[in-house]
Scaffold this active site. Structure first.
Site, PDB file in Angstrom:
ATOM      1  N   TYR A 141     -31.345 -36.547  56.089  1.00  0.00           N
ATOM      2  CA  TYR A 141     -31.642 -37.099  55.191  1.00  0.00           C
ATOM      3  C   TYR A 141     -30.521 -35.604  53.395  1.00  0.00           C
ATOM      4  O   TYR A 141     -30.156 -36.426  53.069  1.00  0.00           O
ATOM      5  CB  TYR A 141     -33.224 -35.763  54.632  1.00  0.00           C
ATOM      6  CG  TYR A 141     -33.564 -35.872  53.504  1.00  0.00           C
ATOM      7  CD1 TYR A 141     -34.554 -34.556  53.169  1.00  0.00           C
ATOM      8  CD2 TYR A 141     -33.444 -36.894  52.575  1.00  0.00           C
ATOM      9  CE1 TYR A 141     -35.181 -34.612  51.778  1.00  0.00           C
ATOM     10  CE2 TYR A 141     -34.344 -36.973  51.431  1.00  0.00           C
ATOM     11  CZ  TYR A 141     -35.054 -36.049  51.204  1.00  0.00           C
ATOM     12  OH  TYR A 141     -35.625 -35.702  50.126  1.00  0.00           O
ATOM     13  N   SER A 155     -32.625 -21.823  54.265  1.00  0.00           N
ATOM     14  CA  SER A 155     -34.098 -22.247  53.812  1.00  0.00           C
ATOM     15  C   SER A 155     -34.446 -20.709  52.752  1.00  0.00           C
ATOM     16  O   SER A 155     -34.279 -20.071  52.999  1.00  0.00           O
ATOM     17  CB  SER A 155     -34.211 -22.468  54.667  1.00  0.00           C
ATOM     18  OG  SER A 155     -36.041 -22.731  54.126  1.00  0.00           O
ATOM     19  N   TYR A 203     -38.335 -20.851  63.402  1.00  0.00           N
ATOM     20  CA  TYR A 203     -37.746 -22.004  62.151  1.00  0.00           C
ATOM     21  C   TYR A 203     -37.253 -21.146  61.594  1.00  0.00           C
ATOM     22  O   TYR A 203     -35.648 -21.365  61.171  1.00  0.00           O
ATOM     23  CB  TYR A 203     -37.827 -23.731  61.722  1.00  0.00           C
ATOM     24  CG  TYR A 203     -37.087 -23.624  60.846  1.00  0.00           C
ATOM     25  CD1 TYR A 203     -37.809 -23.066  59.098  1.00  0.00           C
ATOM     26  CD2 TYR A 203     -35.843 -24.268  60.428  1.00  0.00           C
ATOM     27  CE1 TYR A 203     -37.717 -23.931  58.263  1.00  0.00           C
ATOM     28  CE2 TYR A 203     -35.463 -24.312  59.851  1.00  0.00           C
ATOM     29  CZ  TYR A 203     -36.134 -24.574  58.609  1.00  0.00           C
ATOM     30  OH  TYR A 203     -35.646 -24.806  57.207  1.00  0.00           O
ATOM     31  N   LYS A 248     -32.797 -19.589  61.154  1.00  0.00           N
ATOM     32  CA  LYS A 248     -31.516 -19.682  58.992  1.00  0.00           C
ATOM     33  C   LYS A 248     -32.067 -17.415  58.539  1.00  0.00           C
ATOM     34  O   LYS A 248     -30.308 -18.321  58.423  1.00  0.00           O
ATOM     35  CB  LYS A 248     -32.487 -19.899  58.338  1.00  0.00           C
ATOM     36  CG  LYS A 248     -32.939 -21.286  59.015  1.00  0.00           C
ATOM     37  CD  LYS A 248     -31.399 -22.199  58.197  1.00  0.00           C
ATOM     38  CE  LYS A 248     -32.382 -24.395  58.726  1.00  0.00           C
ATOM     39  NZ  LYS A 248     -30.833 -24.743  58.341  1.00  0.00           N
TER      40      LYS A 248
HETATM   41  C1  WQD Z   1     -44.808 -27.846  50.632  1.00  0.00           C
HETATM   42  C2  WQD Z   1     -46.320 -27.399  49.993  1.00  0.00           C
HETATM   43  C3  WQD Z   1     -47.887 -26.540  51.763  1.00  0.00           C
HETATM   44  C4  WQD Z   1     -47.839 -30.722  54.268  1.00  0.00           C
HETATM   45  C5  WQD Z   1     -41.566 -25.681  54.625  1.00  0.00           C
HETATM   46  C6  WQD Z   1     -40.177 -24.417  55.446  1.00  0.00           C
HETATM   47  C7  WQD Z   1     -39.278 -24.903  54.494  1.00  0.00           C
HETATM   48  C8  WQD Z   1     -38.006 -26.423  54.494  1.00  0.00           C
HETATM   49  C9  WQD Z   1     -39.508 -27.170  53.609  1.00  0.00           C
HETATM   50  C10 WQD Z   1     -37.261 -27.459  55.910  1.00  0.00           C
HETATM   51  C11 WQD Z   1     -47.045 -26.265  50.996  1.00  0.00           C
HETATM   52  C12 WQD Z   1     -48.943 -28.338  51.230  1.00  0.00           C
HETATM   53  C13 WQD Z   1     -47.796 -29.694  52.913  1.00  0.00           C
HETATM   54  C14 WQD Z   1     -49.705 -31.028  54.080  1.00  0.00           C
HETATM   55  C15 WQD Z   1     -49.670 -29.957  52.334  1.00  0.00           C
HETATM   56  N1  WQD Z   1     -37.517 -26.827  55.283  1.00  0.00           N
HETATM   57  N2  WQD Z   1     -48.971 -29.046  52.170  1.00  0.00           N
HETATM   58  N3  WQD Z   1     -50.268 -30.585  52.903  1.00  0.00           N
HETATM   59  O1  WQD Z   1     -44.053 -24.795  53.912  1.00  0.00           O
HETATM   60  O2  WQD Z   1     -42.375 -24.722  51.571  1.00  0.00           O
HETATM   61  O3  WQD Z   1     -41.151 -24.824  53.294  1.00  0.00           O
HETATM   62  O4  WQD Z   1     -40.369 -27.052  54.679  1.00  0.00           O
HETATM   63  O5  WQD Z   1     -36.748 -28.087  54.930  1.00  0.00           O
HETATM   64  O6  WQD Z   1     -37.175 -23.881  55.255  1.00  0.00           O
HETATM   65  O7  WQD Z   1     -40.008 -23.555  55.277  1.00  0.00           O
HETATM   66  O8  WQD Z   1     -42.820 -27.450  52.597  1.00  0.00           O
HETATM   67  O9  WQD Z   1     -43.844 -29.585  52.573  1.00  0.00           O
HETATM   68  O10 WQD Z   1     -44.886 -28.335  54.450  1.00  0.00           O
HETATM   69  O11 WQD Z   1     -45.174 -27.900  52.342  1.00  0.00           O
HETATM   70  O12 WQD Z   1     -50.909 -29.344  51.680  1.00  0.00           O
HETATM   71  O13 WQD Z   1     -49.897 -32.191  54.465  1.00  0.00           O
HETATM   72  O14 WQD Z   1     -46.917 -28.692  50.728  1.00  0.00           O
HETATM   73  O15 WQD Z   1     -49.106 -26.090  51.822  1.00  0.00           O
HETATM   74  O16 WQD Z   1     -48.329 -25.554  49.575  1.00  0.00           O
HETATM   75  P1  WQD Z   1     -42.992 -25.778  52.535  1.00  0.00           P
HETATM   76  P2  WQD Z   1     -43.407 -27.990  52.758  1.00  0.00           P
END
Ligand code: WQD
Length: 332
Positions: free
Chosen positions: A11, A124, A150, A154
């Site tokens: 991506y 990250s 994960y 990093k």
């Molecule tokens: C974002 C928000 C969830 C899914 C992680 C990694 C980071 C990077 C990005 C890779 C949060 C909420 C999510 C869902 C929801 N990794 N959510 N329902 O956890 O901030 O970061 O991904 O690129 O290193 O730590 O990202 O997109 O999982 O969550 O409510 O089905 O969306 O609780 O508040 P995150 P996310």
């Protein structure tokens, strides 16, 4: 300048390849296609007119990697390759440590062997862990309260890069800490298209909008935030790609670390509303319990990238939603 992008069909790698090719750089991509598709090469060609040289190589294949490095005569490596599913990393930690850390060690050894001494590493915001602060800065301590393997890979790779720099002062190392990448290329030809089951918010919203999933589960609405739902710093992937170009222009000996974010935080429900506005249709969701390991609100302090790299994001959440919907309309 000749640049090798590991994870280049992914991506963020593919969007960065487009920006670099459009600036006239010679770009080659290396990927094992574990979480991306080879058809991305054709999309890059359609956008830029150039089909980058592609090496189907796994970073754990040291001999295959050495062959690419020996013949490539690269000036710089941008290291995107890595497994990134937070949930999966909890179930399969050894797979994540072997792939992400073992692969990086192979890459660094191969670079040393063939005199490639410039690397930009895809890190990250997760390395900040949970320190009870919402706005995070590069000089903050890292590695504390990281909730998954994960994120720990990093953090550990960042520490490895710092040690490599001490032992090899000629190395020029940039660590870029991404916040939450979203959006797609304006052409609609490139976007987030993971092979694996996504656990990130936007790919799940995309699957709900196409009907692959029946609803979005909102993980908690009892956080101390604007509407109780989690808040993150969502950066458009094209801005993120441009951040790599900005970093590449200012490389110097030693280790430089930069946040790549917008400096703003947006809640889950605000993201849902933005997607609904852009798509013109309701997005079904259900509020459920918090997800283990989630923070309430985290966003980037972006002063350092602005001051030292002259980098600032330009694209908005609205742009990201419009570009995502445009991508969905193009994906066969
Ligand atoms: C974002 C928000 C969830 C899914 C992680 C990694 C980071 C990077 C990005 C890779 C949060 C909420 C999510 C869902 C929801 N990794 N959510 N329902 O956890 O901030 O970061 O991904 O690129 O290193 O730590 O990202 O997109 O999982 O969550 O409510 O089905 O969306 O609780 O508040 P995150 P996310």
């Amino acid at each position: 300048m000749k640049i090798l992008l590991t994870g280049g069909t992914g991506y963020i790698g593919s969007h960065t390849a487009v920006e670099l090719i459009n600036l006239g750089y010679e770009v080659e991509l290396l990927d094992n296609l574990f979480n991306s598709k080879i058809t991305v090469l054709d999309k890059i060609e359609e956008i830029t007119g150039v089909k980058p040289v592609f090496h189907k190589v796994d970073l754990l294949d040291r001999a295959g990697l050495d062959k690419v490095m020996a013949e490539g005569h690269y000036d710089l490596v941008i290291h995107f390759a890595g497994m990134k599913a937070v949930g999966e990393s909890v179930e399969k930690p050894l797979k994540y440590y072997e792939n992400n850390i073992g692969g990086t060690i192979n890459l660094l050894n191969s670079m040393k062997k063939y005199d490639v001494s410039k690397i930009i590493f895809s890190s990250s915001a997760t390395v900040y862990g949970d320190q009870g602060v919402e706005e995070v800065k590069e000089d903050m301590q890292t590695g504390i309260g990281i909730t998954n393997p994960y994120g720990r890979t990093k953090f550990m790779i960042e520490e490895i890069l710092k040690d490599v720099s001490v032992a090899n002062p000629e190395f020029q190392i940039v660590i870029l800490r991404y916040f939450n990448p979203v959006g797609a290329h304006e052409s609609g030809l490139l976007g987030e298209d993971p092979n694996d089951i996504p656990n990130n918010l936007m790919p799940i919203i995309m699957k709900v909008s196409t009907g692959e999933l029946d609803k979005l589960k909102v993980y908690g609405d009892d956080y101390d935030t604007v509407d109780g739902t989690g808040m993150r710093d969502y950066i458009h992937v094209v801005d993120l790609a441009r951040g790599h170009v900005a970093a590449m222009m200012k490389m110097e000996e030693g280790v430089s670390i930069y946040n790549l974010g917008t400096g703003e935080a947006t809640s889950v429900l605000q993201m849902v509303a933005a997607f609904e506005k852009a798509s013109g249709k309701k997005l079904p969701y259900e509020i459920v319990g918090r997800r283990a390991g989630d923070l309430g609100k985290i966003y980037a302090n972006v002063e350092k990238a602005w001051r030292e790299l002259d980098f600032k994001t330009e694209l908005t959440i609205e742009d990201a939603m419009n570009d995502t919907i445009n991508y969905l309309e193009h994906v066969e």
